[in-house]
Design an enzyme around this catalytic site. Structure first.
Site, PDB file in Angstrom:
ATOM      1  N   LEU A 150     -29.885 -20.369 -27.155  1.00 48.93           N
ATOM      2  CA  LEU A 150     -30.996 -20.686 -26.248  1.00 48.93           C
ATOM      3  C   LEU A 150     -31.037 -22.202 -26.008  1.00 48.93           C
ATOM      4  O   LEU A 150     -32.056 -22.756 -25.639  1.00 48.93           O
ATOM      5  CB  LEU A 150     -32.323 -20.181 -26.828  1.00 48.93           C
ATOM      6  CG  LEU A 150     -32.378 -18.662 -27.079  1.00 48.93           C
ATOM      7  CD1 LEU A 150     -33.686 -18.277 -27.777  1.00 48.93           C
ATOM      8  CD2 LEU A 150     -32.232 -17.868 -25.784  1.00 48.93           C
ATOM      9  N   SER A 194     -30.460 -25.034 -28.091  1.00 50.37           N
ATOM     10  CA  SER A 194     -31.177 -25.997 -28.920  1.00 50.37           C
ATOM     11  C   SER A 194     -30.546 -27.391 -28.818  1.00 50.37           C
ATOM     12  O   SER A 194     -31.253 -28.393 -28.893  1.00 50.37           O
ATOM     13  CB  SER A 194     -31.256 -25.525 -30.369  1.00 50.37           C
ATOM     14  OG  SER A 194     -29.998 -25.169 -30.836  1.00 50.37           O
ATOM     15  N   ASP A 235     -27.571 -25.898 -18.831  1.00 54.45           N
ATOM     16  CA  ASP A 235     -28.583 -25.976 -19.890  1.00 54.45           C
ATOM     17  C   ASP A 235     -29.468 -27.210 -19.725  1.00 54.45           C
ATOM     18  O   ASP A 235     -30.699 -27.121 -19.768  1.00 54.45           O
ATOM     19  CB  ASP A 235     -27.912 -26.006 -21.269  1.00 54.45           C
ATOM     20  CG  ASP A 235     -27.072 -24.774 -21.521  1.00 54.45           C
ATOM     21  OD1 ASP A 235     -27.193 -23.813 -20.737  1.00 54.45           O
ATOM     22  OD2 ASP A 235     -26.290 -24.777 -22.478  1.00 54.45           O
TER      23      ASP A 235
HETATM   24  C1  GLA Z   1     -23.353 -22.536 -22.367  1.00 49.99           C
HETATM   25  C2  GLA Z   1     -23.044 -23.840 -21.626  1.00 49.99           C
HETATM   26  C3  GLA Z   1     -23.486 -23.753 -20.161  1.00 49.99           C
HETATM   27  C4  GLA Z   1     -22.951 -22.491 -19.489  1.00 49.99           C
HETATM   28  C5  GLA Z   1     -23.183 -21.257 -20.359  1.00 49.99           C
HETATM   29  C6  GLA Z   1     -22.509 -20.032 -19.811  1.00 49.99           C
HETATM   30  O1  GLA Z   1     -24.724 -22.343 -22.470  1.00 49.99           O
HETATM   31  O2  GLA Z   1     -23.680 -24.928 -22.249  1.00 49.99           O
HETATM   32  O3  GLA Z   1     -23.074 -24.907 -19.474  1.00 49.99           O
HETATM   33  O4  GLA Z   1     -21.586 -22.638 -19.184  1.00 49.99           O
HETATM   34  O5  GLA Z   1     -22.758 -21.442 -21.694  1.00 49.99           O
HETATM   35  O6  GLA Z   1     -23.051 -19.677 -18.593  1.00 49.99           O
END
Ligand code: GLA
Length: 389
Positions: A129, A131, A176
């Protein structure tokens, strides 16, 4: 006492000071759909959640920075100097804020005084998630606030990704940090990762909840497999570029992919690229479904997304597949899929509010039967992005 006030007391006793720190918060995120599309120049559809990371800080008169995390009390206070911010394995979690300090300075911002900073995160640990991006952005808004930096959230978002890519060494995309920096209460963000154009889509479900289901599986090797997927997509793109003038897989339509997939020499890379292209199309369709109020249609796209991540991208694994399969079989479920990088971590499901208890019970029973231990369940609340509180 609320969390921020209690943490403020902790700050004073840990750093032995009378000063009152300023308090910043950055959320974690879920991704509704659009997985492994960000670094392929496609679209993602994440939302920031109410779990997150608190960062409380006070500027110092000297050049020292002291970090303490309530999540890693055994590590104690980690000290470094503003003039030596190099990555150090033994600093563990503190490398994320250290990287933020270093790259913020490298971007030309004036940081001449050190700081004392206390962190506390309530995002389930290692659950996919985000962090780590949450620590990066909590540090980003803290730096902006404490040092009065002339910068905006998108610049901090990009810095966070740079820390991940260049300082920590994971080739992750922008999703993210963007979701965490730019999140908005009760909204999901449709982001075009090629242009960084974005729109907020209201995401308030009247009769349903989004349930987050944690596999409780340690994500070993996640970093290296993640980087491997990224390389496979880059190879596929290279092959396609023999005939097509595209800069990323995100520029291809499904039809365009079908007409040119023979150019991709390696069969595995073909499957990886197929996922990236089809997932991007599904993500755009998902926004339409949401706008039309067709939540059932949205849920179907989530299911297709999981199948593609399972069969073509191969990032799900026994645990996530067991959970998602069990979720699909329950009454009142509109859709379910893994969320985030995969290889363990969390799944999400859209479940009728009245049926969430039986949903949790039944899915957990199947999961326990399959892997021998329990999953954890949380109801997602979509909160705001990183800010001072
Ligand atoms: C991780 C990465 C993101 C993305 C996802 C998959 O969370 O940090 O940049 O690539 O995986 O969608």
């Amino acid at each position: 006492m609320n969390t921020a006030a209690a943490l403020s007391n902790d700050f004073r006793s840990i750093f032995k000071t009378e000063k009152t720190p300023r308090t910043f918060f950055a959320p974690g995120r879920i991704n509704l759909i659009g997985e492994h599309t960000d670094y392929n120049g496609g679209h993602v559809f994440p939302a920031s959640i109410s779990f997150g990371t608190y960062a409380l800080g006070v500027k110092r008169d000297d050049q020292m920075i002291r970090f303490y995390s309530k999540n890693f009390p055994d590590k104690g206070i980690i000290e470094c100097s503003l003039s030596d911010l190099a990555f150090d394995q033994s600093d563990g979690w503190a490398n994320y804020p250290k990287g933020m300090f270093l790259l913020t300075k490298a971007a030309g911002h004036q940081i001449v005084h050190g700081a004392d900073i206390l962190y506390y995160g309530n995002i389930p640990h290692g659950a996919g998630l985000s962090s780590s991006a949450s620590i990066e952005l909590a540090t980003g808004v803290l730096l902006k606030g404490l040092y009065d930096l002339q910068t905006d959230t998108i610049s901090m978002v990009k810095l966070g990704q740079k820390v991940e890519n260049e300082y920590i060494g994971v080739g992750s995309g922008i999703m993210d940090q963007f979701a965490i920096g730019m999140g908005k209460k009760d909204h999901a963000i449709l982001l075009d990762c090629r242009t960084l154009d974005y729109t907020y889509a209201p995401f308030v479900l009247k009769e349903h909840d989004v349930i987050i289901i944690n596999t409780n599986k340690q994500r070993t090797l996640a970093g290296s497999k993640y980087n491997e997927r990224r390389t496979q997509c880059e190879e596929a793109l290279g092959d396609l570029q023999q005939e097509l003038s595209i800069a990323s897989l995100g520029e291809l339509t499904m039809e365009g992919f079908e007409a040119h997939q023979h150019l991709i020499r390696n069969e595995i890379n073909q499957k990886r690229a197929k996922h990236a292209v089809y997932e991007n199309a599904r993500t755009l369709k998902a926004l339409e479904k949401l706008r039309e109020g067709d939540l059932a249609g949205f849920g179907k796209l989530m299911n297709e997304s999981h199948l593609s991540l399972r069969d073509d991208y191969e990032v799900t694994g026994l645990e996530l597949d067991a959970i998602v399969q069990a979720a699909w079989e329950q009454d009142g479920v509109l859709g379910a899929r893994m969320t985030g990088a995969g290889f363990g971590g969390c799944a999400i499901a859209i479940v009728e509010k009245d049926r969430t208890d039986s949903f949790k019970e039944r899915v957990n029973a199947v999961y326990r039967e399959t892997v021998g231990y329990d999953a954890a369940f949380y109801t997602a609340a979509i909160g705001d992005g990183a800010k001072e509180i």
